[in-house]
Structure formats: C-alpha cells, structure tokens
Write a protein that holds these residues in place. Structure first.
Motif, PDB file in Angstrom:
ATOM      1  N   UNK A   1       0.826  -1.203   0.000  1.00 40.17           N
ATOM      2  CA  UNK A   1       0.000   0.000   0.000  1.00 40.17           C
ATOM      3  C   UNK A   1       0.861   1.253   0.000  1.00 40.17           C
ATOM      4  N   UNK A   2       1.936   1.214   0.785  1.00 39.25           N
ATOM      5  CA  UNK A   2       2.844   2.361   0.856  1.00 39.25           C
ATOM      6  C   UNK A   2       3.508   2.612  -0.496  1.00 39.25           C
ATOM      7  N   UNK A   3       3.973   1.552  -1.126  1.00 46.10           N
ATOM      8  CA  UNK A   3       4.648   1.705  -2.421  1.00 46.10           C
ATOM      9  C   UNK A   3       3.691   2.270  -3.472  1.00 46.10           C
ATOM     10  N   UNK A   4       2.440   1.841  -3.425  1.00 49.15           N
ATOM     11  CA  UNK A   4       1.441   2.354  -4.360  1.00 49.15           C
ATOM     12  C   UNK A   4       1.242   3.852  -4.168  1.00 49.15           C
ATOM     13  N   UNK A   5       1.167   4.286  -2.906  1.00 48.21           N
ATOM     14  CA  UNK A   5       0.968   5.707  -2.620  1.00 48.21           C
ATOM     15  C   UNK A   5       2.200   6.525  -3.019  1.00 48.21           C
ATOM     16  N   UNK A   6       3.392   5.958  -2.817  1.00 49.59           N
ATOM     17  CA  UNK A   6       4.613   6.653  -3.213  1.00 49.59           C
ATOM     18  C   UNK A   6       4.681   6.824  -4.720  1.00 49.59           C
ATOM     19  N   UNK A   7       4.282   5.797  -5.449  1.00 46.31           N
ATOM     20  CA  UNK A   7       4.285   5.863  -6.920  1.00 46.31           C
ATOM     21  C   UNK A   7       3.288   6.893  -7.424  1.00 46.31           C
ATOM     22  N   UNK A   8       2.123   6.946  -6.772  1.00 44.40           N
ATOM     23  CA  UNK A   8       1.121   7.948  -7.154  1.00 44.40           C
ATOM     24  C   UNK A   8       1.654   9.360  -6.901  1.00 44.40           C
ATOM     25  N   UNK A   9       2.299   9.541  -5.761  1.00 44.11           N
ATOM     26  CA  UNK A   9       2.860  10.840  -5.410  1.00 44.11           C
ATOM     27  C   UNK A   9       3.963  11.236  -6.385  1.00 44.11           C
ATOM     28  N   UNK A  10       4.798  10.261  -6.769  1.00 43.01           N
ATOM     29  CA  UNK A  10       5.933  10.535  -7.658  1.00 43.01           C
ATOM     30  C   UNK A  10       5.519  10.715  -9.114  1.00 43.01           C
ATOM     31  N   UNK A  11       4.254  10.415  -9.435  1.00 38.64           N
ATOM     32  CA  UNK A  11       3.798  10.567 -10.823  1.00 38.64           C
ATOM     33  C   UNK A  11       3.680  12.027 -11.232  1.00 38.64           C
ATOM     34  N   UNK A  12       3.619  12.925 -10.240  1.00 38.84           N
ATOM     35  CA  UNK A  12       3.609  14.365 -10.516  1.00 38.84           C
ATOM     36  C   UNK A  12       5.052  14.814 -10.750  1.00 38.84           C
ATOM     37  N   UNK A  13       5.257  15.587 -11.784  1.00 42.56           N
ATOM     38  CA  UNK A  13       6.611  15.980 -12.177  1.00 42.56           C
ATOM     39  C   UNK A  13       7.407  16.592 -11.028  1.00 42.56           C
ATOM     40  N   UNK A  14       6.772  17.427 -10.243  1.00 43.36           N
ATOM     41  CA  UNK A  14       7.477  18.108  -9.153  1.00 43.36           C
ATOM     42  C   UNK A  14       7.914  17.144  -8.043  1.00 43.36           C
ATOM     43  N   UNK A  15       7.282  15.948  -8.004  1.00 44.84           N
ATOM     44  CA  UNK A  15       7.599  14.986  -6.941  1.00 44.84           C
ATOM     45  C   UNK A  15       8.364  13.770  -7.461  1.00 44.84           C
TER      46      UNK A  15
END
Length: 232
Positions: free
Chosen positions: A132-146
C-alpha cells in the motif's frame, strides 16, 4: 464444473471434519499465532462465495475454515467479517487458545478486532502495508514536481521492513521512527500495528485453489466447498 455427487460430498465433508479435529487437538500451545485470509470466488466486489481460513503460522497447518455465501450477509465485503466470526467460534469451541492474529487491513476486520475481540493481540501483515505504501509513493511521484520520490521508494520500503523487524511488535516506537518520512495518518496507524508474522503462506494456499476453481467460473456451494477441502 461437474456436479459433486451426494456420496462424494458426504465422504469429503467427513474427511474434512476428521482432519480439522485432529489438527485442533494437536495444538497444545497456550497462545498460538494465527494468520487469516479470505478468498473470493470472483474478482471485484460482486463475489458469491468467500472461503475464510485460519492458519497456524508456526506449523503452516490450516486450523479452521468457513465457506460464506453472500446471501448470508449484507454484501460481498461483509463476508470476510462473517467468516472470521465463524472461524473464531470454531476454534473456541475446539478449545484452541489464540495468542495473536495477523490480518490485512480489511475495512471490516480491524473495527471488529478493536471492538469485539479486544483480548487478542492483532497485527497487520507487513507485506500488505508495504504494498500500500509503495502504491501511494508511486502515485505521489507521478507528478513531475515529486518525481524524485520515485527514486527513493525502494529505500523507503526497505526502511519500513528494517524498522518493523527491529522493533518489538505493537511498540509505538515503530511508527515514531517512520514519522519523519511519512505523515499520512492511515499509514502511520497501520505501521504501529505491523507484526513480524505474515499471511503469505495462507494466500499461497488460496492461490492453489484458484488452479482448480478459477474465479471466472461459477460453482455451487457444495462444489466450492469440495474443491477447498480437497486442497487441505
């Protein structure tokens, strides 16, 4: 699926009852660590059946199992809670003493454990938390600034495992160590209940059932129960 004849169904159920009784009587520990998992007969949220199972983590033996039909509950999601209630009744009637239970973060299981089974130590499966954590990190990192967070995701996951394994289960210090990295309340709460035991072997067992009872095919109540029992 070919219909299960009455005589075969009778033999299968007798064999199951005999084996479960033998396993339950063989468990002589005062506090046994269990993992639990629910297997639905179809993907998504429209399942007809749920096979709910308790496994002794130390011996990898199936100690209790219940087949729940959706018409016996309010929804397909409610089948997992009903399965747990029935499995609890089964092991308690057999005199089995449960020390801890490791589960995933099912929305109905956690409240039930917190309110209705307070005397039992309840842990969340670490693999599910990490997933679950990895999924949320990937979603967060999908934004260019992140995007830089994506490069750190594997390191963060490894740190999560390191913290849980090297901290006593149930110790709030586990969450404190991770708080500087993650401030998401849901994740922090989950990590604080993370345990070292896992539901992995039980989920592998349920995956074996899928080979003979594919989720894309329909089965009768007796057919689903028979395939499950024959895999034990």
């Amino acid at each position: 699926m070919t219909a299960v004849c009455d005589s075969c169904r009778h033999v299968i159920r007798n064999l199951y009852s005999h084996n479960m009784t033998a396993v339950q009587q063989a468990l002589d520990a005062e506090h046994i660590d269990f993992s639990r998992d629910g297997r639905f007969d179809t993907p998504g949220h429209s399942a007809l059946y749920s096979t709910y199972t308790l496994m002794d983590v130390k011996s990898s033996l199936i100690v209790a199992s219940q087949l729940v039909k959706v018409t016996e509950t309010t929804s397909s999601q409610a089948m997992e809670k009903e399965g747990l209630i029935r499995c609890r009744r089964e092991v308690e009637d057999a005199g089995v003493c449960i020390g801890s239970l490791t589960t995933d973060q099912h929305i109905m299981i956690a409240p039930y454990m917190r309110k209705e089974w307070t005397e039992l130590t309840h842990y969340f499966d670490l693999w599910h938390i990490a997933k679950n954590l990895k999924k949320k990190l990937c979603e967060f990192a999908s934004v260019a600034a992140n995007r830089v967070v994506g490069h750190w995701s594997e390191t963060i996951i490894r740190h999560l495992y390191h913290v849980v394994v090297n901290t006593e289960p149930g110790n709030s210090l586990t969450a404190v160590k991770l708080r500087p990295i993650l401030e998401r309340k849901g994740l922090i709460d989950a990590v604080s209940k993370a345990g070292r035991l896992a539901t992995t072997e039980l989920e592998s067992f349920h995956a074996e059932i899928n080979r003979n009872a594919p989720k894309m095919e329909g089965f009768s109540n007796s057919g689903m129960l028979s395939w499950f029992v024959l895999k034990l």
